[in-house]
Design a protein around this motif. Structure first.
Motif, short mmCIF file in Angstrom:
data_model
loop_
_atom_site.label_atom_id
_atom_site.label_comp_id
_atom_site.label_asym_id
_atom_site.label_seq_id
_atom_site.Cartn_x
_atom_site.Cartn_y
_atom_site.Cartn_z
N ARG A 13 1.14 -1.05 0.06
CA ARG A 13 -0.13 0.04 0.11
C ARG A 13 1.10 1.16 0.22
NH1 ARG A 13 -5.02 0.05 3.49
NH2 ARG A 13 -5.38 -1.39 1.63
N GLU A 62 -3.99 8.93 1.39
CA GLU A 62 -3.73 7.20 2.07
C GLU A 62 -4.83 7.54 3.52
OE1 GLU A 62 -3.01 4.40 1.31
OE2 GLU A 62 -1.22 4.72 0.22
N PHE A 65 -8.46 8.10 2.07
CA PHE A 65 -8.79 6.73 1.72
C PHE A 65 -8.76 5.61 2.99
CE2 PHE A 65 -8.97 8.85 -1.96
CZ PHE A 65 -9.20 7.99 -3.23
N ARG A 91 -11.10 1.78 -3.42
CA ARG A 91 -10.39 3.34 -3.06
C ARG A 91 -10.15 3.01 -5.09
NH1 ARG A 91 -6.17 2.52 1.58
NH2 ARG A 91 -7.78 2.36 2.62
N THR A 92 -9.94 1.64 -5.31
CA THR A 92 -10.13 1.68 -7.53
C THR A 92 -11.24 3.18 -8.03
OG1 THR A 92 -8.49 -0.26 -6.88
CG2 THR A 92 -9.70 0.26 -9.21
N THR A 95 -11.90 6.14 -7.50
CA THR A 95 -10.09 6.72 -7.77
C THR A 95 -9.97 6.86 -9.37
OG1 THR A 95 -8.43 4.81 -7.37
CG2 THR A 95 -8.35 7.52 -6.21
N HIS A 121 -3.04 -0.33 -3.39
CA HIS A 121 -4.57 -0.58 -2.37
C HIS A 121 -3.94 -1.70 -1.85
CE1 HIS A 121 -5.42 3.55 -4.22
NE2 HIS A 121 -6.47 2.99 -5.31
#
Length: 136
Positions: A13, A62, A65, A91-92, A95, A121
C-alpha cells in the motif's frame, strides 16, 4: 500510434511515482503532439495525477482513503483475499484505472507540480501491468 506495456513491482500500500518511465515511453514513440493514454490492468490499484513535490499530500490521501474505505469493515461481503481486499477495490473505483495526458513537444504536458503515480491499495507487494498508448 505507439503502445507498450510496463510492469511495476509495488512495495505494498502506497504510491509509486512512474512519471519518468511513462515519459521515456512517450519519447520512444516519436509522437510530438497528441495524447498519452495510461491503463492499469488491475482492480485493486489505481493511477493518480498528483502533487509531486510534497510527500505529505500522498500520506494525507492514504489517511482520507483509510476513512472512506477501511480495511476489514464487517459490512463487506467480499473478503476473498483478506481484510484489505474489498477496501482495495473500493479505493480503485473511487480513483481510476486510467489517465490521459496531452503530449506536446514530444513530452508529457504536465503542470509544474504534477506527477503520475501508481497507487497500490493492497497491503502486500504486487506486480502491476500498465498499458501505455501514445497517439499523435
Amino acid at each position: 500510434m505507439h503502445q507498450q506495456t510496463l510492469t511495476f513491482r509495488t512495495a505494498g500500500r502506497g504510491s509509486t511515482e512512474i512519471t519518468a518511465e511513462v515519459e521515456r515511453t512517450v519519447r520512444a514513440s516519436g509522437v510530438q503532439a497528441g495524447l498519452c493514454h495510461l491503463f492499469l490492468q488491475h482492480t485493486s490499484a489505481s493511477l493518480i495525477l498528483c502533487e509531486n513535490a510534497a510527500p505529505a499530500v500522498r500520506r494525507d490521501l492514504e489517511t482520507i482513503f483509510a476513512r472512506l474505505a477501511p480495511d476489514g469493515d464487517p459490512a463487506y461481503a467480499h473478503d476473498d483475499e483478506g481484510p484489505d481486499d474489498m477496501a482495495a477495490h473500493a479505493r480503485t473505483v473511487l480513483t481510476s484505472s486510467s489517465l490521459q495526458v496531452p503530449v506536446a513537444g514530444g513530452r508529457l504536458a504536465l503542470g509544474t507540480w504534477q506527477g503520475i503515480y501508481l497507487w497500490e491499495h493492497r497491503r502486500a507487494p504486487h506486480s502491476r501491468s500498465l498499458v501505455i498508448t501514445v497517439v499523435g
